[in-house]
Design an enzyme around this catalytic site. Structure first.
Site, PDB file in Angstrom:
ATOM      1  N   SER A   1     -44.723  -1.730  13.797  1.00 59.49           N
ATOM      2  CA  SER A   1     -43.709  -1.289  12.837  1.00 59.49           C
ATOM      3  C   SER A   1     -44.380  -0.608  11.660  1.00 59.49           C
ATOM      4  CB  SER A   1     -42.908  -2.495  12.338  1.00 59.49           C
ATOM      5  OG  SER A   1     -42.247  -2.129  11.134  1.00 59.49           O
TER       6      SER A   1
ATOM      7  N   HIS B   1     -42.319   1.610  16.143  1.00 63.00           N
ATOM      8  CA  HIS B   1     -41.094   0.985  15.650  1.00 63.00           C
ATOM      9  C   HIS B   1     -40.812   1.463  14.222  1.00 63.00           C
ATOM     10  CE1 HIS B   1     -38.151  -2.375  15.719  1.00 63.00           C
ATOM     11  NE2 HIS B   1     -38.487  -2.586  14.457  1.00 63.00           N
TER      12      HIS B   1
ATOM     13  N   ASP C   1     -38.210   1.156  11.073  1.00 62.90           N
ATOM     14  CA  ASP C   1     -37.170   0.295  10.485  1.00 62.90           C
ATOM     15  C   ASP C   1     -36.393   1.051   9.420  1.00 62.90           C
ATOM     16  OD1 ASP C   1     -37.605  -2.400  11.675  1.00 62.90           O
ATOM     17  OD2 ASP C   1     -39.610  -2.128  10.835  1.00 62.90           O
TER      18      ASP C   1
ATOM     19  N   MET D   1     -33.468   0.857   6.730  1.00 61.53           N
ATOM     20  CA  MET D   1     -32.674  -0.127   5.971  1.00 61.53           C
ATOM     21  C   MET D   1     -31.904   0.583   4.869  1.00 61.53           C
ATOM     22  SD  MET D   1     -35.636  -2.950   5.392  1.00 61.53           S
ATOM     23  CE  MET D   1     -36.665  -3.517   6.753  1.00 61.53           C
TER      24      MET D   1
ATOM     25  N   HIS E   1     -34.978   1.106  14.696  1.00 60.63           N
ATOM     26  CA  HIS E   1     -34.221  -0.135  14.477  1.00 60.63           C
ATOM     27  C   HIS E   1     -33.348   0.084  13.251  1.00 60.63           C
ATOM     28  CE1 HIS E   1     -34.639  -4.682  13.168  1.00 60.63           C
ATOM     29  NE2 HIS E   1     -33.389  -4.342  13.422  1.00 60.63           N
TER      30      HIS E   1
ATOM     31  N   MET F   1     -30.949  -0.969  10.486  1.00 60.78           N
ATOM     32  CA  MET F   1     -30.388  -2.078   9.699  1.00 60.78           C
ATOM     33  C   MET F   1     -29.504  -1.460   8.635  1.00 60.78           C
ATOM     34  SD  MET F   1     -33.900  -4.243   9.586  1.00 60.78           S
ATOM     35  CE  MET F   1     -34.814  -2.792  10.117  1.00 60.78           C
TER      36      MET F   1
ATOM     37  N   MET G   1     -34.322 -10.914  16.558  1.00 65.12           N
ATOM     38  CA  MET G   1     -35.038 -11.009  15.287  1.00 65.12           C
ATOM     39  C   MET G   1     -35.617 -12.414  15.137  1.00 65.12           C
ATOM     40  SD  MET G   1     -34.928  -8.070  13.869  1.00 65.12           S
ATOM     41  CE  MET G   1     -35.862  -8.611  12.439  1.00 65.12           C
TER      42      MET G   1
ATOM     43  N   ASP H   1     -38.975  -9.294  17.129  1.00 65.70           N
ATOM     44  CA  ASP H   1     -39.392  -8.596  15.903  1.00 65.70           C
ATOM     45  C   ASP H   1     -39.392  -9.559  14.721  1.00 65.70           C
ATOM     46  OD1 ASP H   1     -39.753  -6.792  13.808  1.00 65.70           O
ATOM     47  OD2 ASP H   1     -37.847  -5.746  14.114  1.00 65.70           O
TER      48      ASP H   1
HETATM   49  C1  DX5 Z   1     -37.902  -6.591   9.429  1.00 61.27           C
HETATM   50  C2  DX5 Z   1     -38.238  -5.477  10.363  1.00 61.27           C
HETATM   51  C3  DX5 Z   1     -39.507  -5.655  11.098  1.00 61.27           C
HETATM   52  C4  DX5 Z   1     -40.732  -5.741  10.207  1.00 61.27           C
HETATM   53  C5  DX5 Z   1     -41.693  -6.635  10.926  1.00 61.27           C
HETATM   54  O1  DX5 Z   1     -36.599  -6.453   9.000  1.00 61.27           O
HETATM   55  O2  DX5 Z   1     -37.208  -5.320  11.330  1.00 61.27           O
HETATM   56  O3  DX5 Z   1     -39.688  -4.649  12.079  1.00 61.27           O
HETATM   57  O4  DX5 Z   1     -41.345  -4.509   9.952  1.00 61.27           O
HETATM   58  O5  DX5 Z   1     -42.749  -6.900  10.080  1.00 61.27           O
HETATM   59  P1  DX5 Z   1     -43.731  -8.125  10.341  1.00 61.27           P
HETATM   60  O6  DX5 Z   1     -44.357  -7.919  11.695  1.00 61.27           O
HETATM   61  O7  DX5 Z   1     -44.716  -8.012   9.213  1.00 61.27           O
HETATM   62  O8  DX5 Z   1     -42.914  -9.383  10.293  1.00 61.27           O
HETATM   63 ZN    ZN Z   2     -37.643  -3.924  13.015  1.00 58.99          ZN
END
Ligand code: DX5
Ligand code: ZN
Length: 223
Positions: A13, A38, A40, A42, A71, A73, A142, A180
């Site tokens: 990620s 990956h 993310d 948000m 991903h 969010m 998650m 994840d």
């Molecule tokens: C959290 C994200 C993850 C995050 C994981 O909301 O969806 O993808 O980047 O990070 P680590 O591996 O540090 O928990």
């Molecule tokens: Zn993620």
């Protein structure tokens, strides 16, 4: 022993990448044994944090040589699917908890030519997937509450992986299980043994001085 004959897939990620050297980090992933990248997204509404958006995805997509695993969010993810596809997304996952019309959104992702994933937050039981499972290319479980990198792995997630593995195998589906949050070289083998197919790792990869080695270790290529 894993149900898989091939090594688990690793999706670093980039939330934990060095944004001042993002090009360098993406090229490192291109050269590494990582399978997917990956990303993310948000929106500060669905989760209590804002990460990055379209321009960054476009920049990453312009040099990435691995599939972009986006991903989402965000609320109303269905509004942005086409745009994410245009910017280079190869697969998109949307939260069960954030989609009023999940089946429609999953079908739209697939109609746009991408793989579709359904994400469950840690509190959401696996059985809610019953009706959507045959339509999803992958399910993302998650193992932390979404919003931030670097959080502690929630142990109960391993049992959820086992349960989902049973559900997928019973229905003879090919759906991949992605996990994840809080994944590192200490717990990766437990998730693989429970039946995970794809592991996302942010801080474990990018906060290490040798990210390529960590990716190999997560994959079980280097112990
Ligand atoms: C959290 C994200 C993850 C995050 C994981 O909301 O969806 O993808 O980047 O990070 P680590 O591996 O540090 O928990
Ligand atoms: Zn993620």
């Amino acid at each position: 022993m894993s149900h898989r004959e091939s090594p688990v897939l690793i999706a670093p990620s980039i939330l934990s990448a060095d944004f001042l050297n993002l090009g360098r980090d993406i090229r490192m992933l291109n050269q590494s044994s990582a399978d997917w990248i990956h990303v993310d997204i948000m929106d500060g509404n669905f989760v209590p944090n804002i990460s990055f958006g379209m321009p960054l995805l476009e920049a990453v997509g312009s040099i990435a040589e691995k599939p972009l695993d986006v991903h989402l969010m965000i609320t109303k993810p269905e509004k942005f699917l086409k745009r994410f596809k245009e910017l280079g997304a190869d697969m998109i996952s949307v939260h069960y908890e954030g989609s009023f019309h999940l089946h429609s959104t999953v079908m739209k992702i697939k109609e746009l030519g991408m793989k579709a994933g359904v994400v469950l937050n840690p509190h959401t039981p696996v059985h809610v997937l019953d009706a959507i499972l045959p339509y999803a290319d992958y399910v993302l479980l998650m193992s932390v509450n979404p919003g931030f990198g670097g959080q502690k792995f929630i142990d109960g997630s391993i049992e959820k992986v086992r349960e989902l593995r049973r559900l997928i195998d019973q229905q003879k589906l090919q759906t991949l299980i992605q996990v994840d949050g809080g994944i590192n070289t200490d717990n990766a083998h437990l998730l693989i043994a429970a039946g995970a197919d794809v592991l996302v790792a942010g801080s474990a990869v990018f906060c290490d001085e040798d990210p390529t080695r960590v990716i190999n270790q997560l994959k079980g290529l280097d112990n």
